[in-house]
Design a protein around this motif. Structure first.
Motif, PDB file in Angstrom:
ATOM      1  N   CYS A 220     101.752 -80.738  10.715  1.00  0.00           N
ATOM      2  CA  CYS A 220     103.093 -81.180  11.103  1.00  0.00           C
ATOM      3  C   CYS A 220     103.097 -81.660  12.549  1.00  0.00           C
ATOM      4  CB  CYS A 220     104.097 -80.041  10.961  1.00  0.00           C
ATOM      5  SG  CYS A 220     104.587 -79.727   9.274  1.00  0.00           S
ATOM      6  N   GLU A 221     102.291 -80.994  13.360  1.00  0.00           N
ATOM      7  CA  GLU A 221     102.191 -81.346  14.782  1.00  0.00           C
ATOM      8  C   GLU A 221     100.782 -81.013  15.262  1.00  0.00           C
ATOM      9  OE1 GLU A 221     104.006 -77.315  16.744  1.00  0.00           O
ATOM     10  OE2 GLU A 221     105.414 -78.827  16.007  1.00  0.00           O
ATOM     11  N   GLU A 222     100.373 -81.646  16.321  1.00  0.00           N
ATOM     12  CA  GLU A 222      99.038 -81.446  16.880  1.00  0.00           C
ATOM     13  C   GLU A 222      98.976 -80.095  17.595  1.00  0.00           C
ATOM     14  OE1 GLU A 222      95.119 -82.435  17.626  1.00  0.00           O
ATOM     15  OE2 GLU A 222      96.562 -83.606  16.470  1.00  0.00           O
TER      16      GLU A 222
ATOM     17  N   SER B  37     100.641 -75.122  10.202  1.00  0.00           N
ATOM     18  CA  SER B  37     101.888 -75.711   9.715  1.00  0.00           C
ATOM     19  C   SER B  37     101.565 -77.090   9.152  1.00  0.00           C
ATOM     20  CB  SER B  37     102.908 -75.826  10.849  1.00  0.00           C
ATOM     21  OG  SER B  37     104.099 -76.398  10.369  1.00  0.00           O
TER      22      SER B  37
ATOM     23  N   ASP C   6     102.443 -80.645   6.733  1.00  0.00           N
ATOM     24  CA  ASP C   6     103.462 -81.608   6.349  1.00  0.00           C
ATOM     25  C   ASP C   6     103.529 -81.672   4.824  1.00  0.00           C
ATOM     26  OD1 ASP C   6     104.986 -83.866   5.760  1.00  0.00           O
ATOM     27  OD2 ASP C   6     104.153 -85.046   7.412  1.00  0.00           O
TER      28      ASP C   6
END
Length: 177
Positions: free
Chosen positions: A159-161, A16, A18
């Motif tokens: 988007c996120e770790e 995912s 960004d």
């Protein structure tokens, strides 16, 4: 800049991206310059990269990676990794051992490893995808017939770790004699 250990321990397969984080062509060129240092059979350097960075080419490649299409929808760069057949593992046109063109795939993997680790060192995230329509990618990116298409590598900012997935122990993957 991160230490080598930090690069190794923080690299994950990212699914995912960004959409607000872009990567410039200059940054991609810096990334690919590091790949030139990867080892290869007799320094044949059989790995080639085809970089989809324009919106049109990104869309064309995204449509050819199966279920990964949604996962990489916001990735700003897609890199197709190939190797030239008949180079690594060959001497005077003959395979030097039973692995033959497998050495080209091996060298490609080494180059791809340099690519994903350099990307991480530069603050980018990656996903290596083996599920792809090689024939359609070859056509859309004008990849020569003498090259084996290995993977599509998404490059961007997560988007996120992602969480660390379980790893086998050394005892499960190595035998000491």
């Amino acid at each position: 800049s991160p230490s080598f250990d930090e690069v190794l321990t923080s690299r994950r397969s990212v699914r995912s991206y960004d959409a607000t984080k872009k990567i410039s062509e200059v940054e991609v060129r810096t990334l690919l310059t590091a790949v030139q240092d990867a080892p290869s059979w007799a320094n044949q350097q059989p790995t080639k990269y085809y970089v989809a960075i324009s919106p049109e080419k990104i869309a064309a490649v995204q449509n050819l990676v199966g279920a990964n299409k949604e996962r990489i929808a916001a990735a700003p760069v897609l890199i197709v990794s190939t190797y030239e057949r008949g180079k690594s593992g060959f001497f005077q046109g003959q395979a030097t051992n039973e692995i033959g063109d497998g050495w080209g795939a091996y060298d490609n993997g080494l180059s791809n490893c340099y690519l994903i680790l350099q990307a991480r060192a530069m603050g980018f995230d990656t996903l290596i995808m083996g599920i792809r329509d090689a024939d359609a990618i070859r056509e859309r990116l004008a990849i020569p017939d003498n090259e084996e298409i290995m993977s599509v590598i998404a490059v961007g900012k997560a988007c996120e770790e992602p969480a660390l997935r379980p790893r086998k122990t050394v005892g499960e993957v190595a035998r000491f004699f």
